[in-house]
Design a protein around this motif. Sequence first.
Motif, short mmCIF file in Angstrom:
data_model
loop_
_atom_site.label_atom_id
_atom_site.label_comp_id
_atom_site.label_asym_id
_atom_site.label_seq_id
_atom_site.Cartn_x
_atom_site.Cartn_y
_atom_site.Cartn_z
N ASP A 160 11.22 -15.30 -6.17
CA ASP A 160 11.04 -14.00 -5.52
C ASP A 160 10.15 -12.97 -6.06
O ASP A 160 9.53 -12.20 -5.32
CB ASP A 160 12.29 -13.54 -4.70
CG ASP A 160 12.84 -14.53 -3.75
OD1 ASP A 160 13.22 -15.26 -4.28
OD2 ASP A 160 12.91 -14.41 -2.65
N GLN B 202 16.63 -14.41 -8.94
CA GLN B 202 15.49 -14.75 -8.38
C GLN B 202 14.41 -14.89 -9.42
O GLN B 202 13.04 -14.88 -8.85
CB GLN B 202 15.17 -14.40 -6.89
CG GLN B 202 16.03 -13.28 -6.50
CD GLN B 202 15.65 -12.46 -5.20
OE1 GLN B 202 15.45 -13.32 -4.31
NE2 GLN B 202 15.45 -11.29 -5.38
N HIS C 48 13.26 -21.52 -7.68
CA HIS C 48 14.25 -22.29 -6.81
C HIS C 48 13.63 -22.53 -5.45
O HIS C 48 12.34 -22.01 -5.11
CB HIS C 48 15.60 -21.15 -6.66
CG HIS C 48 15.18 -19.77 -6.09
ND1 HIS C 48 14.69 -19.00 -6.75
CD2 HIS C 48 15.48 -19.41 -4.82
CE1 HIS C 48 14.55 -17.79 -5.93
NE2 HIS C 48 14.82 -18.19 -4.74
N HIS D 252 9.85 -21.31 -5.36
CA HIS D 252 9.14 -20.15 -5.63
C HIS D 252 10.27 -19.27 -6.52
O HIS D 252 11.16 -19.68 -6.91
CB HIS D 252 9.07 -19.27 -4.28
CG HIS D 252 10.12 -18.93 -3.71
ND1 HIS D 252 11.02 -20.09 -2.92
CD2 HIS D 252 11.29 -17.89 -3.18
CE1 HIS D 252 12.16 -19.43 -2.55
NE2 HIS D 252 12.30 -18.30 -2.99
FE LIG Z 1 13.96 -16.91 -2.99
#
Ligand SMILES: [Fe+2]
Lengths: 129, 264
Positions: free
Chosen positions: B133, B205, B209, B131
Motif C-alpha cells: 500500500d 503494508q 501482499h 502490492h
Molecule cells: Fe493492501
Amino acid sequence: MKNSLGYRGYITSRKVDGSFIPQTLQNLKIRDYAKKLKIEFKLSATEYVMKNSYHVLNSLKSEINQLEGIIFFSIFSLPEKKKNRNELLKFFVMKKKILYFALEELTVKNIRDIKEIDEIFFIKKASKR
Amino acid sequence: MNFVNNEELRVQKKFLNKGYYIFNIKDKKNLTRIKKSIIKISKEWLKKKYKKKNQNFTLDNTHNEISIKDLNSYRLYVYEKINSYKWFSKAYFSLGKRYLEMICGNELVMQKKCNLSIQLPNDDSSTLPLHSDVWVGDSEYEIVLWLPLVDCYRTKSMFILPTDKNNKFSKKFFKYKSTNKLFTAVKPHLKWLKIDYGQGLLFTQNIMHGNVANSEKGTRWSFNCRFKAIFSPYRDKSIGVFFKPITMKPVTKLGMSYKYPNEK
Ligand SMILES: [Fe+2]
C-alpha cells in the motif's frame, strides 16, 4: 453500453503535471467521462508512487485482451520519455484497443493520435524552459 | 533504549521479524456483536432484493445465496450499513487495542470506514493483486488490523511476502518491468496466512501482499482497517479525509489548546 468487455481505469499515486490529485477525484473524473461516452468503466488500476515505475500499466498489457481499452485519468500519467511513451501507446493501438484520457478528453486509436500526444508533451516541456 | 516488559518485547520482536502478528481476540462480546450484525444486515438485503427469507443464512455459505452479478452492490450495502453504526468503529478497535498499543502506539488515528471483502469461491472479480500500500500513497507508518469473520486459510486467506524476502525483492523492483513479472518472481516465497474466526491479524503494508481467487469451499469474509500514530507522517491519506483521531490523550489536548500569554 456499447460492449461487454469494458474499459479499465488507470490512475496514479504520483503527481499529475505537477499537481497532487487525490485518487478518489481521479476516479470520479474517469467515471464521469465514461458515463458521458456511455462506455463501461471497470475498477481502476493504480500506478505506484515510485518515480519512473510503470509496473501497473505494463501489467495491463497482459490483461488487455479481456478489455476494450483503458481510460487514463490524464495524458500526463504516461511516461515522459517519448520513446517509452510511444512504445506503450503503439502496443495498445496495434491491438486495436482504444485509449481515453479523461481530463483532456482525448482519444488515442491510431498512430496519428499518438503524434498529437507527442505535440502536447513537447509544448508542455518547451514552454517550461 | 527500549522500556518495555517481556510480553511487549516478545510481540514486538515477532512482528518485526515476520511483518505480521496473529492474536486471539479476548473481547468476544464485540466480536460476536459485529458478526451477528453482519448476518442481520445480510438477511435484510436478501429479503429486500430477492424477497427471500432465509433464517439459516451463514457467512461461509454466502455463495449459495448471492449471485456474482449482485455481489458488489450487496457488499456495498453491508459495508455502508455496518460503518454507519456509531458503536462499530469502537468495537472494531477494541478487538485489537491491546496489540495495537504494543506495536503501534497509544495515541492513534483510525481509518474512518473499515473496508469489507467478500470473496465467493472461484470469483476472480474481487481479487487484489500483489502490492504494497505504501507504493500507492499510504504512509509507511500505518498498520492494518485484519479481521476474518470465517476461518481463512490457503486461497481463502491473503498472502504476504515475509520481511526478509520482501527486502530482497524490493531492491530488485526495477528489474521486473510489471507487477505480473514481480509476482511470478516472488510467488514461491509467499506465505498464506491461516487465521481462524476469533483471531485477529496485524500486519505492515510495507511488505508485499495480496490475494488470488478463492478456490476453497466457503466464502471469505474479512474486514481490514488502518491505524497509525497521531503525529506520524500521513503521505496521501490525510487526517479528516481518511483518518480520524480515536485516542487523543489529555496532554495532547492541553498542547492543542495552549496559548502563550501574548496570544489571544
Ligand atoms: Fe493492501
